[in-house]
Write an enzyme that holds these catalytic residues in place. Structure first.
Site, PDB file in Angstrom:
ATOM      1  N   GLU A  69       4.005 -10.036  -6.790  1.00  0.00           N
ATOM      2  CA  GLU A  69       2.780 -10.195  -7.596  1.00  0.00           C
ATOM      3  C   GLU A  69       2.844  -9.479  -8.937  1.00  0.00           C
ATOM      4  O   GLU A  69       1.914  -9.596  -9.730  1.00  0.00           O
ATOM      5  CB  GLU A  69       1.567  -9.694  -6.783  1.00  0.00           C
ATOM      6  CG  GLU A  69       1.409  -8.173  -6.684  1.00  0.00           C
ATOM      7  CD  GLU A  69       2.281  -7.506  -5.627  1.00  0.00           C
ATOM      8  OE1 GLU A  69       3.270  -8.126  -5.181  1.00  0.00           O
ATOM      9  OE2 GLU A  69       1.991  -6.351  -5.272  1.00  0.00           O
ATOM     10  N   CYS A 115       5.640  -5.846   0.992  1.00  0.00           N
ATOM     11  CA  CYS A 115       5.936  -4.412   1.008  1.00  0.00           C
ATOM     12  C   CYS A 115       5.383  -3.746   2.282  1.00  0.00           C
ATOM     13  O   CYS A 115       5.873  -3.996   3.359  1.00  0.00           O
ATOM     14  CB  CYS A 115       5.415  -3.756  -0.272  1.00  0.00           C
ATOM     15  SG  CYS A 115       6.055  -2.085  -0.484  1.00  0.00           S
ATOM     16  N   TYR A 116       4.340  -2.944   2.173  1.00  0.00           N
ATOM     17  CA  TYR A 116       3.802  -2.299   3.381  1.00  0.00           C
ATOM     18  C   TYR A 116       3.344  -3.345   4.397  1.00  0.00           C
ATOM     19  O   TYR A 116       3.533  -3.200   5.604  1.00  0.00           O
ATOM     20  CB  TYR A 116       2.638  -1.369   3.013  1.00  0.00           C
ATOM     21  CG  TYR A 116       2.047  -0.680   4.227  1.00  0.00           C
ATOM     22  CD1 TYR A 116       2.668   0.442   4.774  1.00  0.00           C
ATOM     23  CD2 TYR A 116       0.897  -1.174   4.829  1.00  0.00           C
ATOM     24  CE1 TYR A 116       2.142   1.052   5.905  1.00  0.00           C
ATOM     25  CE2 TYR A 116       0.368  -0.568   5.960  1.00  0.00           C
ATOM     26  CZ  TYR A 116       0.992   0.543   6.501  1.00  0.00           C
ATOM     27  OH  TYR A 116       0.480   1.140   7.606  1.00  0.00           O
ATOM     28  N   GLY A 155       0.855  -1.190   0.000  1.00  0.00           N
ATOM     29  CA  GLY A 155       0.000   0.000   0.000  1.00  0.00           C
ATOM     30  C   GLY A 155       0.881   1.225   0.000  1.00  0.00           C
ATOM     31  O   GLY A 155       2.085   1.122   0.220  1.00  0.00           O
ATOM     32  N   ASP A 181     -19.991 -12.815 -19.957  1.00  0.00           N
ATOM     33  CA  ASP A 181     -20.384 -12.954 -18.552  1.00  0.00           C
ATOM     34  C   ASP A 181     -21.780 -13.557 -18.396  1.00  0.00           C
ATOM     35  O   ASP A 181     -21.974 -14.533 -17.669  1.00  0.00           O
ATOM     36  CB  ASP A 181     -20.326 -11.600 -17.823  1.00  0.00           C
ATOM     37  CG  ASP A 181     -18.958 -10.958 -17.920  1.00  0.00           C
ATOM     38  OD1 ASP A 181     -17.997 -11.680 -18.255  1.00  0.00           O
ATOM     39  OD2 ASP A 181     -18.845  -9.747 -17.693  1.00  0.00           O
ATOM     40  N   SER A 182     -22.754 -12.962 -19.074  1.00  0.00           N
ATOM     41  CA  SER A 182     -24.111 -13.499 -18.929  1.00  0.00           C
ATOM     42  C   SER A 182     -24.206 -14.898 -19.536  1.00  0.00           C
ATOM     43  O   SER A 182     -24.937 -15.756 -19.026  1.00  0.00           O
ATOM     44  CB  SER A 182     -25.143 -12.555 -19.551  1.00  0.00           C
ATOM     45  OG  SER A 182     -24.859 -12.306 -20.904  1.00  0.00           O
ATOM     46  N   HIS A 202       7.737  -6.723  -4.561  1.00  0.00           N
ATOM     47  CA  HIS A 202       6.389  -7.087  -5.001  1.00  0.00           C
ATOM     48  C   HIS A 202       6.427  -8.363  -5.844  1.00  0.00           C
ATOM     49  O   HIS A 202       6.683  -8.301  -7.038  1.00  0.00           O
ATOM     50  CB  HIS A 202       5.772  -5.944  -5.817  1.00  0.00           C
ATOM     51  CG  HIS A 202       5.354  -4.793  -4.955  1.00  0.00           C
ATOM     52  ND1 HIS A 202       4.094  -4.706  -4.395  1.00  0.00           N
ATOM     53  CD2 HIS A 202       6.038  -3.713  -4.530  1.00  0.00           C
ATOM     54  CE1 HIS A 202       4.012  -3.612  -3.665  1.00  0.00           C
ATOM     55  NE2 HIS A 202       5.180  -2.982  -3.726  1.00  0.00           N
ATOM     56  N   SER A 231     -26.880 -11.114 -23.092  1.00  0.00           N
ATOM     57  CA  SER A 231     -26.538  -9.963 -23.921  1.00  0.00           C
ATOM     58  C   SER A 231     -25.750 -10.386 -25.160  1.00  0.00           C
ATOM     59  O   SER A 231     -25.557  -9.603 -26.073  1.00  0.00           O
ATOM     60  CB  SER A 231     -25.679  -8.996 -23.106  1.00  0.00           C
ATOM     61  OG  SER A 231     -24.431  -9.602 -22.819  1.00  0.00           O
ATOM     62  N   GLY A 232     -25.271 -11.645 -25.155  1.00  0.00           N
ATOM     63  CA  GLY A 232     -24.360 -12.062 -26.215  1.00  0.00           C
ATOM     64  C   GLY A 232     -22.924 -11.990 -25.724  1.00  0.00           C
ATOM     65  O   GLY A 232     -22.024 -12.519 -26.358  1.00  0.00           O
ATOM     66  N   LYS A 292     -12.303 -12.147 -15.015  1.00  0.00           N
ATOM     67  CA  LYS A 292     -12.700 -12.403 -16.411  1.00  0.00           C
ATOM     68  C   LYS A 292     -12.007 -13.630 -17.024  1.00  0.00           C
ATOM     69  O   LYS A 292     -12.658 -14.448 -17.675  1.00  0.00           O
ATOM     70  CB  LYS A 292     -12.366 -11.157 -17.241  1.00  0.00           C
ATOM     71  CG  LYS A 292     -13.012 -11.119 -18.592  1.00  0.00           C
ATOM     72  CD  LYS A 292     -14.397 -10.573 -18.494  1.00  0.00           C
ATOM     73  CE  LYS A 292     -14.999 -10.235 -19.823  1.00  0.00           C
ATOM     74  NZ  LYS A 292     -16.262  -9.522 -19.640  1.00  0.00           N
TER      75      LYS A 292
END
Ligand code: XMP
Length: 498
Positions: A149, A60-61, A33, A205-206, A147, A201-202, A353
């Site tokens: 990550e 880190c922090y 952070g 996600d949906s 870091h 929706s095409g 995603k």
């Protein structure tokens, strides 16, 4: 951590030790952070967290906060380290096992740990930081100043995997298959034998959310696909035929193209267009939902649930809201009437995603849907600068299909976040095609590279590919006599033109 096949969730630093214990974690990571532990109001580390007996990795922090809490010393050295930094591993231990003695890692800090807490072994150092990593295998507490990550730490993922698998003994058994099995169980427990609807929706996600619910409760689910006539070439068919064939979902399609085009007639202003499309979408979905509610009622049943494709980033960004909400909060569907209240089913709430795509593939969804680029809700309606008409939509669909085909053929899909293709319907320019003068419209190509669409840069598409796209569009799409490339980053330009 998820890339190491370990499920993880993000909680705010204000969470108490009791709240953490209640979730029964097998490991805890304290993130980095921007604060200094000496700043007033700096995020404090609840000491109880280190006493839970759960393995902890501070980054880190988080590393500095741990050091301070455990009686080590954090110093304002005035020596900042920022960027790729040489780190010397002096003693690997379980945390730094397999990492070369001399390597680089990404640093971004002002304060440094000057002395490790008692009983802790110092594992690494850098020029400016005598204690760049420490460990207590006995207490299962670990920390690194750098870091791990970020991509710029070449051995970063190794540190995370060492912490998870070696230090904390957590197996890497979380994957698409286990997520599907777990979600199917949860969905069944939530829905029971009630009926449920989902707006498709095409988009990915949906499509994946509905496929999971279908896997769990079969025909209790009805999907509603509002075809607003603003989708790209072949997309409506892919939903109605390919998606249905792959999932066996019960689908109601509402062909609303005329309704949308009538409402958009004579409108050129982008905000007006967006409002009209949003409004018509809500009304159309509302009508379809109401019809299904009545149908269920006639059969002595009711629809209690609505599926929504909310992803984990939305949950984190909105502060981790609760699992039930009135449909009014749905950002795609919007305000249904008061008496149409549904409980939400959100099977993707814990996923990112790329994980949603992996699950879609595992569920056997068509690649054209799973790999789809982001596409805005208002569709091609905001990619025609000027009034939206049926002819212009057809023209834009043809040009867009050529662009997509050529970019894919050139192997550029992974590099390009999305490539809006825009028709400047209000602009005309002179050209010469065949042997005659033409007075046609330009098509704009807007290929962008991005991590999250908040910022973006224009993608350097090879000239040969641009040449092919330009040739094909001007030859194959009547009414277009010019193809131009948008070379604006975001900011200042947005990705879409409207
Ligand atoms: P901009 O144009 O704001 O776009 O740089 C950022 C990302 O958002 C998408 N976008 C939308 N998505 N409804 C959506 O679902 C919308 O109204 C909308 N407008 C823009 C855009 O395609 C890009 O990925």
């Amino acid at each position: 951590m998820r890339e190491a096949n370990v499920y993880s969730e993000i909680v705010p630093h204000t969470v108490t030790a009791e709240q953490i214990a209640a979730r029964n974690p097998v490991g805890i990571v304290l993130s980095g952070g921007p604060s200094s532990v000496y700043e007033e109001g700096a995020p404090a580390l609840n000491p109880g967290i280190l006493d839970l007996g759960v393995p902890v990795l501070g980054i880190c922090y988080g590393f500095q906060a741990m050091a301070q809490q455990l009686g080590g010393e954090v110093a304002h050295t005035g020596r900042r380290e920022y960027g790729s930094t040489a780190v010397t591993v002096t003693s690997g231990g379980s945390l730094l096992d397999g990492i070369p003695a001399d390597q680089t890692a990404w640093m971004s800090h002002g304060d440094s740990v000057a002395r490790a807490p008692e009983g802790f072994e110092v594992l690494a150092s850098s020029d400016a930081t005598p204690v760049a990593a420490f460990a207590s295998d006995e207490r299962k507490l670990y920390g690194v100043q750098w870091h791990p990550e970020v991509k710029h730490s070449p051995y970063g993922q190794r540190v995370i995997e060492n912490f998870l698998h070696r230090a904390a003994g957590i197996p890497g058994d979380w994957n698409s298959g286990s997520v599907i099995a777990e979600q199917v169980e949860r969905i069944r427990a939530q829905i029971g034998d009630a009926r449920v609807i989902c707006g498709l929706s095409g988009g990915v996600d949906s499509a994946v959310a509905a496929a999971l619910v279908q896997r769990a409760v079969g025909d209790q689910l009805t999907c509603v696909f509002v075809d607003h006539g603003l989708l790209r070439k072949d997309e409506a068919r892919q939903v109605q035929e390919d998606y249905v064939a792959a999932t066996g979902v019960r689908l109601v399609t509402v062909d609303a193209a005329d309704r949308f085009l009538d409402a958009l007639a004579g409108v050129s202003d982008p905000e007006q267009k967006r409002k009209i499309i949003g409004r018509e979408f809500i009304r159309t979905f509302e009508d379809a939902a109401e019809a299904l509610v009545l149908e269920a009622k006639a059969e002595g049943d009711s629809i209690r649930f609505l599926v929504q494709g909310t992803l984990y980033p939305d949950v984190v960004e909105s502060g981790g809201g609760t699992g039930t909400a009135n449909i009014k909060s749905h950002h795609n569907v919007g305000g249904l009437p008061e008496d149409l209240k549904f409980e939400l089913v959100e099977p993707l709430r814990t996923l990112f995603k790329d994980e949603v795509r992996a699950i879609g593939r595992e569920l056997g969804l068509p690649e054209v849907i799973v790999a789809r680029q982001p596409f805005p809700g208002p569709g091609l309606g905001i990619r025609i600068v000027g009034e939206v008409t049926r002819e212009r939509l057809d023209l834009l669909r043809d040009a867009d299909a050529i662009v997509r085909a050529e970019l894919t053929a050139a192997g550029l899909d992974a590099e390009i976040w999305q490539c809006p293709v825009v028709l400047l319907a209000d602009v005309r320019s002179v050209g010469v095609q065949g042997d005659g003068r033409t007075y046609g419209h330009p098509i704009v190509l807007r290929p962008v590279s991005s991590e999250d669409a908040m910022t973006a840069d224009w993608t350097r598409v090879p000239y040969e590919v641009l040449a092919r796209v330009s040739n094909r569009i001007t030859n194959e799409v009547a009414g277009v006599n010019r193809v131009v490339l948008d070379v604006t980053s975001k900011p200042p330009g947005t990705i879409e033109w409207e």
